[in-house]
Write a protein that holds these residues in place. Structure first.
Motif, mmCIF file in Angstrom:
data_model
loop_
_atom_site.group_PDB
_atom_site.id
_atom_site.type_symbol
_atom_site.label_atom_id
_atom_site.label_comp_id
_atom_site.label_asym_id
_atom_site.label_seq_id
_atom_site.Cartn_x
_atom_site.Cartn_y
_atom_site.Cartn_z
ATOM 1 N N ALA A 1 0.994 -1.084 -0.520
ATOM 2 C CA ALA A 1 0.302 -0.002 0.053
ATOM 3 C C ALA A 1 0.641 1.396 0.062
ATOM 4 C CB ALA A 1 -0.701 0.200 1.582
ATOM 5 N N TYR A 2 2.178 1.107 -0.272
ATOM 6 C CA TYR A 2 3.065 2.110 -0.041
ATOM 7 C C TYR A 2 3.844 2.645 -1.458
ATOM 8 C CZ TYR A 2 2.824 1.032 5.051
ATOM 9 O OH TYR A 2 2.489 0.893 6.664
ATOM 10 N N ILE A 3 4.058 4.142 -1.542
ATOM 11 C CA ILE A 3 4.667 4.295 -2.894
ATOM 12 C C ILE A 3 5.938 5.112 -2.141
ATOM 13 C CG2 ILE A 3 2.498 3.960 -4.292
ATOM 14 C CD1 ILE A 3 1.850 6.968 -4.224
ATOM 15 N N PHE A 4 6.591 5.394 -2.745
ATOM 16 C CA PHE A 4 7.901 6.010 -2.985
ATOM 17 C C PHE A 4 8.044 6.841 -3.717
ATOM 18 C CE2 PHE A 4 9.299 2.361 -0.622
ATOM 19 C CZ PHE A 4 10.132 2.647 0.164
ATOM 20 N N VAL A 5 7.785 8.366 -3.412
ATOM 21 C CA VAL A 5 7.543 9.853 -4.519
ATOM 22 C C VAL A 5 9.383 9.759 -4.686
ATOM 23 C CG1 VAL A 5 6.618 10.967 -4.888
ATOM 24 C CG2 VAL A 5 5.199 9.380 -3.739
ATOM 25 N N HIS A 6 9.615 10.612 -5.466
ATOM 26 C CA HIS A 6 10.961 10.830 -5.623
ATOM 27 C C HIS A 6 10.024 13.149 -6.626
ATOM 28 C CE1 HIS A 6 13.830 13.075 -7.967
ATOM 29 N NE2 HIS A 6 14.772 12.930 -7.240
ATOM 30 N N THR A 7 10.645 14.123 -5.610
ATOM 31 C CA THR A 7 9.718 15.197 -6.363
ATOM 32 C C THR A 7 11.635 16.493 -6.075
ATOM 33 O OG1 THR A 7 9.190 17.278 -5.571
ATOM 34 C CG2 THR A 7 9.735 16.025 -3.582
ATOM 35 N N ASN A 8 11.238 17.150 -6.504
ATOM 36 C CA ASN A 8 12.403 18.307 -6.515
ATOM 37 C C ASN A 8 12.292 19.437 -6.118
ATOM 38 O OD1 ASN A 8 14.080 16.695 -9.224
ATOM 39 N ND2 ASN A 8 12.630 17.829 -9.895
ATOM 40 N N GLU A 9 10.961 19.182 -5.680
ATOM 41 C CA GLU A 9 10.198 20.088 -4.272
ATOM 42 C C GLU A 9 11.528 20.087 -2.877
ATOM 43 O OE1 GLU A 9 6.292 20.425 -3.418
ATOM 44 O OE2 GLU A 9 6.011 19.635 -6.150
ATOM 45 N N THR A 10 11.924 18.694 -3.054
ATOM 46 C CA THR A 10 12.767 18.900 -1.494
ATOM 47 C C THR A 10 14.246 18.363 -1.751
ATOM 48 O OG1 THR A 10 12.876 18.260 0.463
ATOM 49 C CG2 THR A 10 11.989 16.813 -0.661
#
Length: 161
Positions: free
Chosen positions: A98-107
């Motif tokens: 149920a988990y997703i690992f999300v990559h963002t450029n915001e941090t």
């Protein structure tokens, strides 16, 4: 920026964490000289020695459902809607249960990787593009019953055109 690879593991790999018990996984967010920093599904960063690392896990062809029951998969762009990091937008790197690992450029914290439950996100831009042969976009078909399971069978490499 530092090392990106140590042994068979590199930055952003999904790995098992045998020291944390069965079915514990995390994403490598920092590679050090003989160890790693790994973000687990609880959002905690663990210091893991190279010898203590489990095997790599794959997120290929794995999908989850967002808060609107839209199908999300690796590469989908999502917005976090329900947590301390609400309004964060990023791309799914890995899916585990149920988990997703999300990559963002915001941090920059944890190499830009955050872990949230799939239901705490919503898919941006409508349906994700199909990635498996034979899967068509649901908008082109008649509405399907929600209880009906869908199976995706990838073609073998020898049958591709």
């Amino acid at each position: 920026f530092g090392l990106e690879r140590l042994g068979a593991f590199e930055l952003y790999d999904l790995v098992e964490l045998p020291s944390e018990g069965t079915n514990a996984v995390g994403v490598v967010v920092k590679v050090e000289h003989s160890s790693f920093k790994v973000l687990d599904t609880s959002g905690t960063v663990k210091h893991v020695e190279l010898q203590a690392m489990g095997r790599k896990r794959s997120s290929r062809n794995i999908a989850a459902l967002d808060q609107n029951d839209a199908r999300i998969e690796v590469g989908s762009v999502v917005e976090v809607t329900d947590s301390a990091i609400a309004k964060l937008i990023g791309t799914i790197k890995h899916i585990f249960k149920a988990y997703i690992f999300v990559h963002t450029n915001e941090t920059r914290v944890n190499a830009g990787v955050v872990c949230v439950r799939a239901r705490q996100c919503r898919l941006l831009g409508g349906k994700a593009q199909p990635t498996v042969q034979g899967y068509s976009d649901a908008r082109d078909e008649e509405p399907q019953r929600a209880a009906e399971p869908q199976f995706f069978v990838p073609q073998s490499p020898s049958q591709r055109g």
